[in-house]
Design an enzyme around this catalytic site. Structure first.
Site, PDB file in Angstrom:
ATOM      1  N   GLU A  82       0.601  -7.266  -5.957  1.00 22.11           N
ATOM      2  CA  GLU A  82      -0.372  -7.822  -5.022  1.00 22.11           C
ATOM      3  C   GLU A  82      -1.750  -7.353  -5.466  1.00 22.11           C
ATOM      4  OE1 GLU A  82       0.684  -6.948  -0.967  1.00 22.11           O
ATOM      5  OE2 GLU A  82       2.705  -7.723  -1.286  1.00 22.11           O
ATOM      6  N   ASN A  92      10.760  -0.511 -10.022  1.00 22.21           N
ATOM      7  CA  ASN A  92      10.040   0.023  -8.854  1.00 22.21           C
ATOM      8  C   ASN A  92      10.371   1.488  -8.598  1.00 22.21           C
ATOM      9  OD1 ASN A  92       8.596  -2.231  -8.444  1.00 22.21           O
ATOM     10  ND2 ASN A  92       9.620  -2.895  -6.572  1.00 22.21           N
ATOM     11  N   LEU A  97       5.229  -9.294 -10.130  1.00 20.52           N
ATOM     12  CA  LEU A  97       3.791  -9.388  -9.868  1.00 20.52           C
ATOM     13  C   LEU A  97       3.333  -8.263  -8.944  1.00 20.52           C
ATOM     14  CD1 LEU A  97       3.337 -10.484  -6.732  1.00 20.52           C
ATOM     15  CD2 LEU A  97       3.940 -12.652  -7.754  1.00 20.52           C
ATOM     16  N   LYS A 105      -3.195  -0.713  -0.710  1.00 20.31           N
ATOM     17  CA  LYS A 105      -3.905  -0.500  -1.983  1.00 20.31           C
ATOM     18  C   LYS A 105      -5.064  -1.486  -2.011  1.00 20.31           C
ATOM     19  CE  LYS A 105      -1.269  -3.668  -4.886  1.00 20.31           C
ATOM     20  NZ  LYS A 105      -0.565  -3.874  -6.137  1.00 20.31           N
ATOM     21  N   CYS A 134       7.040  -3.125  -1.181  1.00 22.95           N
ATOM     22  CA  CYS A 134       8.087  -3.018  -2.203  1.00 22.95           C
ATOM     23  C   CYS A 134       8.605  -1.601  -2.447  1.00 22.95           C
ATOM     24  CB  CYS A 134       7.589  -3.638  -3.501  1.00 22.95           C
ATOM     25  SG  CYS A 134       7.388  -5.414  -3.352  1.00 22.95           S
ATOM     26  N   THR A 169      13.830  -9.640  -4.265  1.00 27.41           N
ATOM     27  CA  THR A 169      14.425  -8.397  -4.769  1.00 27.41           C
ATOM     28  C   THR A 169      15.713  -8.141  -3.997  1.00 27.41           C
ATOM     29  OG1 THR A 169      12.218  -7.572  -5.252  1.00 27.41           O
ATOM     30  CG2 THR A 169      13.981  -5.935  -5.113  1.00 27.41           C
ATOM     31  N   LYS A 215      15.022  -4.869 -11.591  1.00 22.97           N
ATOM     32  CA  LYS A 215      13.900  -4.878 -10.635  1.00 22.97           C
ATOM     33  C   LYS A 215      13.827  -3.541  -9.880  1.00 22.97           C
ATOM     34  CE  LYS A 215      10.675  -6.027  -7.894  1.00 22.97           C
ATOM     35  NZ  LYS A 215       9.291  -6.123  -8.306  1.00 22.97           N
ATOM     36  N   ALA A 259      -2.525  11.359  -8.168  1.00 21.47           N
ATOM     37  CA  ALA A 259      -2.081  11.937  -6.892  1.00 21.47           C
ATOM     38  C   ALA A 259      -2.849  11.247  -5.771  1.00 21.47           C
ATOM     39  CB  ALA A 259      -2.369  13.434  -6.885  1.00 21.47           C
ATOM     40  N   ILE A 287      -0.143   7.820 -12.579  1.00 22.51           N
ATOM     41  CA  ILE A 287      -0.028   9.273 -12.425  1.00 22.51           C
ATOM     42  C   ILE A 287      -1.187   9.833 -11.597  1.00 22.51           C
ATOM     43  CG2 ILE A 287       1.447   9.657 -14.461  1.00 22.51           C
ATOM     44  CD1 ILE A 287      -1.117  10.712 -15.911  1.00 22.51           C
TER      45      ILE A 287
END
Ligand SMILES: NC(=O)c1ccc[n+]([C@@H]2O[C@H](COP(=O)([O-])OP(=O)(O)OC[C@H]3O[C@@H](n4cnc5c(N)ncnc54)[C@H](O)[C@@H]3O)[C@@H](O)[C@H]2O)c1
Length: 446
Positions: A158, A214, A156, A327, A266, A121, A210, A258, A256
């Site tokens: 992760e 993001n 992609l 995440k 990224c 990126t 890109k 919270a 969406i």
């Protein structure tokens, strides 16, 4: 096709292995000798579902090799992919030193026509910088070898990187040259069988696409986090609001939720880098600045709630923390909200007893000597002598825990839920003090 991929991280490794899987002859190169030694032995440096098996199968089939030999790398592929890191510089702009180092290596070793495909990126204008660098070195070498630059940003995610690469929503090919566009179309044809997903555009637009993607996703998250803080003050429930707006097809349900802020390698860096690009051309991108500020503030939300609940007396308190990765389905802790919370709690003198299904090794690497951080082997073991449970990452196995066990183990039944996993009414009926994000009054708002 013969393909070389510079950089064997998340993007480079997944690109290399997926291109090998469909039959290409791929050489993956990295400057990290230890990483390459491991990969040669089939030891994968990152956790990514399905990656392990694909690497081994393609290595055995002889379509995927790993090396640190730059000369061999440049000789090998007609296509030379750049998939190295572009971390934030001091001022937030993207650090292009790794990308330009690869460009230099290619130029120093090139003997014939090469297509340089940039997957990292990078800010708008980077392809021009790469081209200028290669042209300069070729001139110094007294050679006039043709080459083309393509911008082919990667989208992609992760945690589902293999599936995303194999079944992409779109394949962006930025080029000024129809010949290189057709080489890329041929390379990506196996990933494109149902419908044509290749979108050919000019290089600068590809580079900006890109960042646009993001920044848009980060904006959606910050927007919902902003509204969650309003909901708390207004006695509304952001989860009900989410259901209410998601049904509108113009808005949709994706991105969406919270929560306690976005992290990862990224979104934070790309929003900053785009803001910085704007600044460099004399434009103040107000929305991007706000998106980032809202996120920084959101990463403090859990600590604020915890601190308020314990009347700012956290010294010696113990917190069970579920989730370290930024995440689920990854071991990546770059810019993870868990780190902001761990730092704040331990600075306040509290102890954190943490568990994550995949990121324990990474946590050990990041916190080699924080005596107040105890890494535990299971979600249950984090609860021993803990004063509260804090949820930071929404791993599936945290969704339906044994609440009786949690209640019995905790010294007081308190849960701080940074991902809104549970039903507040159920939590109340089970006797928990339950703090979620944006779910009505009495939430110790920020
Ligand atoms: N991680 C993601 O989910 C993701 C998704 C889309 C795009 N991107 C972008 O892709 C790029 C790579 O990201 P990543 O997460 O794979 O990074 P990473 O840090 O996981 O991997 C980068 C690799 O490049 C290697 N490297 C550095 N200099 C090199 C050189 N001169 N020659 C060969 N190898 C070299 C490093 O040793 C490292 O192994 C970044 O620009 C990132 O923004 C990342």
């Amino acid at each position: 096709m013969k393909v070389t991929v510079f950089g064997s991280g998340y993007v480079g490794l997944v690109t290399g292995v997926c291109l090998a899987e469909v039959g290409n002859d791929v050489l993956c190169v990295d400057v990290d000798q230890h990483k390459i030694d491991n990969l040669v032995q089939g030891i994968i440096p990152i956790y990514e579902p399905g990656l392990d098996e694909l690497v081994k199968n393609n290595q055995q089939a002889g379509r995927l090799r790993f090396s640190t030999d730059i000369k061999q790398a440049v000789e090998h592929g007609l296509l030379q992919f750049i998939a190295v890191g572009t971390p934030p510089d001091e001022d937030g702009s993207a650090d292009l030193s790794y990308v330009l180092a690869v460009a230099k290596s290619i130029a120093e070793n090139m003997q014939e026509y090469r297509v340089i495909v940039n997957k990292s990126t990078v800010p708008v204008g980077t392809a021009d910088k790469v081209a200028a660098q290669i042209a300069k070195i070729l001139t110094e070498r007294g050679l006039d070898i043709p080459f083309d630059i393509v911008s082919n940003p990667e989208f992609l995610k992760e945690g589902s990187a293999i599936v995303d690469f194999m079944k992409p929503d779109r394949i962006i090919v930025g080029t000024h040259n129809e010949q290189t566009a057709s080489i890329l179309r041929e390379l990506y044809a196996p990933f494109n069988r149902k419908t044509d997903r290749v979108v050919v555009m000019d290089i600068r637009s590809a580079e900006l696409t890109k960042y646009a993607a993001n920044a848009m996703l980060a904006t959606k998250i910050s927007f919902m986090n902003e509204l969650s803080n309003l909901a708390e003050r207004l006695g509304a429930d952001i989860e009900q609001v989410r259901q209410g707006i998601g049904t509108d097809t113009r808005i949709g349900f994706n991105f969406i939720y919270a929560g306690c802020g976005y992290g990862g390698s990224c979104f934070p860096k790309d929003v900053k880098a785009l803001e910085r690009t704007a600044h460099e051309i004399g434009y103040h991108a107000e929305l991007l600045t706000a998106v980032e500020r809202v996120n920084d503030r959101q990463k403090q939300v859990l600590f604020t709630k915890i601190n308020a609940h314990f009347s700012a007396n956290l010294k010696g308190k113990r917190f069970a923390l579920w989730g370290l990765a930024f995440k689920p389905n990854t071991d990546d802790m770059r810019a993870a909200p868990s780190r902001v919370l761990i730092d704040a709690l331990t600075v306040a003198g509290a102890f954190v007893q943490a568990f994550d299904p995949e990121a324990m090794k990474e946590a050990k690497r990041i916190y080699p000597d924080n005596e107040n951080l105890i890494l535990c082997s299971s979600p249950e073991s984090t609860l021993e002598n803990a004063d509260a449970l804090v949820i930071v990452t929404e791993w599936k196995n945290f969704w339906s825990p044994n609440f009786e066990l949690i209640k019995n183990k905790l010294s007081s039944p308190v849960i701080f839920d940074g991902r809104n996993l549970y039903d507040p009414a159920q939590m109340q009926s089970l006797g928990f003090s339950y703090y979620a994000i944006g779910r009505g009054l009495n939430q110790h708002t920020v």
